[in-house]
Design an enzyme around this catalytic site. Structure first.
Site, mmCIF file in Angstrom:
data_model
loop_
_atom_site.group_PDB
_atom_site.id
_atom_site.type_symbol
_atom_site.label_atom_id
_atom_site.label_comp_id
_atom_site.label_asym_id
_atom_site.label_seq_id
_atom_site.Cartn_x
_atom_site.Cartn_y
_atom_site.Cartn_z
ATOM 1 N N HIS A 1 8.160 4.276 -2.965
ATOM 2 C CA HIS A 1 7.409 5.006 -1.956
ATOM 3 C C HIS A 1 8.407 5.449 -0.900
ATOM 4 C CE1 HIS A 1 3.222 3.007 -2.816
ATOM 5 N NE2 HIS A 1 3.710 3.666 -3.850
ATOM 6 N N GLU B 1 8.889 4.694 2.264
ATOM 7 C CA GLU B 1 9.507 3.621 3.045
ATOM 8 C C GLU B 1 10.559 2.890 2.221
ATOM 9 O OE1 GLU B 1 5.044 3.658 4.133
ATOM 10 O OE2 GLU B 1 6.290 4.105 2.403
ATOM 11 N N CYS C 1 1.457 1.326 2.703
ATOM 12 C CA CYS C 1 0.472 0.692 1.821
ATOM 13 C C CYS C 1 0.459 -0.823 2.021
ATOM 14 C CB CYS C 1 0.737 1.046 0.365
ATOM 15 S SG CYS C 1 2.331 0.498 -0.264
ATOM 16 N N CYS D 1 4.456 -1.664 0.949
ATOM 17 C CA CYS D 1 5.435 -1.186 1.937
ATOM 18 C C CYS D 1 5.234 -1.872 3.286
ATOM 19 C CB CYS D 1 5.332 0.326 2.092
ATOM 20 S SG CYS D 1 5.884 1.216 0.615
#
Length: 145
Positions: free
Chosen positions: A53, A55, A78, A87
């Site tokens: 993702h 991050e 998330c 994350c």
């Protein structure tokens, strides 16, 4: 940080989020900028499904201490584990000082839960920076079940 500085770094995160398309689908195109002492130290955006993702992409691109780091993220980190780790938990475990979020995730699996994880870990949260600009771009890609 000032509101103007927050907007500047969030605008860079929004620019990065656009680089995620089309390969990130079905995940939303998210951008992340990591800032320390007023300087960008790393950037990331959502990779293809099963990969980082935004991050995690920014974190993987940085070698150093996360003490004093602010993460600017276009969409709430998330809170749940899917094909990738949470994350929000990762940011909290690394000791990031502050997370600035443009838009709270409408996905019912998240929808504030990522922010709760960060708040409970003592991370300072700011929301709504460039909210409308980010919403105009990202809303078509969000889950609204």
């Amino acid at each position: 940080m000032t509101v103007i500085t927050d907007e500047m770094f969030m605008r860079q995160a929004l620019t990065l989020s656009k680089r995620a398309l089309p390969h990130c689908r079905p995940n939303p195109p998210v951008g992340c900028v990591l800032v320390k002492n007023g300087n960008i130290i790393s950037e990331g955006f959502t990779q293809p499904p099963g990969e980082h993702h935004a991050e995690a992409h920014a974190i993987a691109n940085y070698q150093g201490s996360f003490e004093g780091v602010t993460a600017y993220v276009t969409l709430e980190p998330c809170s749940f584990v899917g094909r990738t780790p949470s994350c929000a938990n990762t940011l909290a475990q690394l000791g990031v000082k502050r997370v600035v979020v443009a838009l709270i995730d409408s996905d019912p699996r998240n929808n504030g839960a990522g922010l709760n994880i960060l708040t409970e870990a003592g991370v300072e949260i700011s929301t709504g920076i460039l909210q409308q600009e980010v919403a105009d771009f990202i809303t078509p890609y969000l889950i609204n079940k």
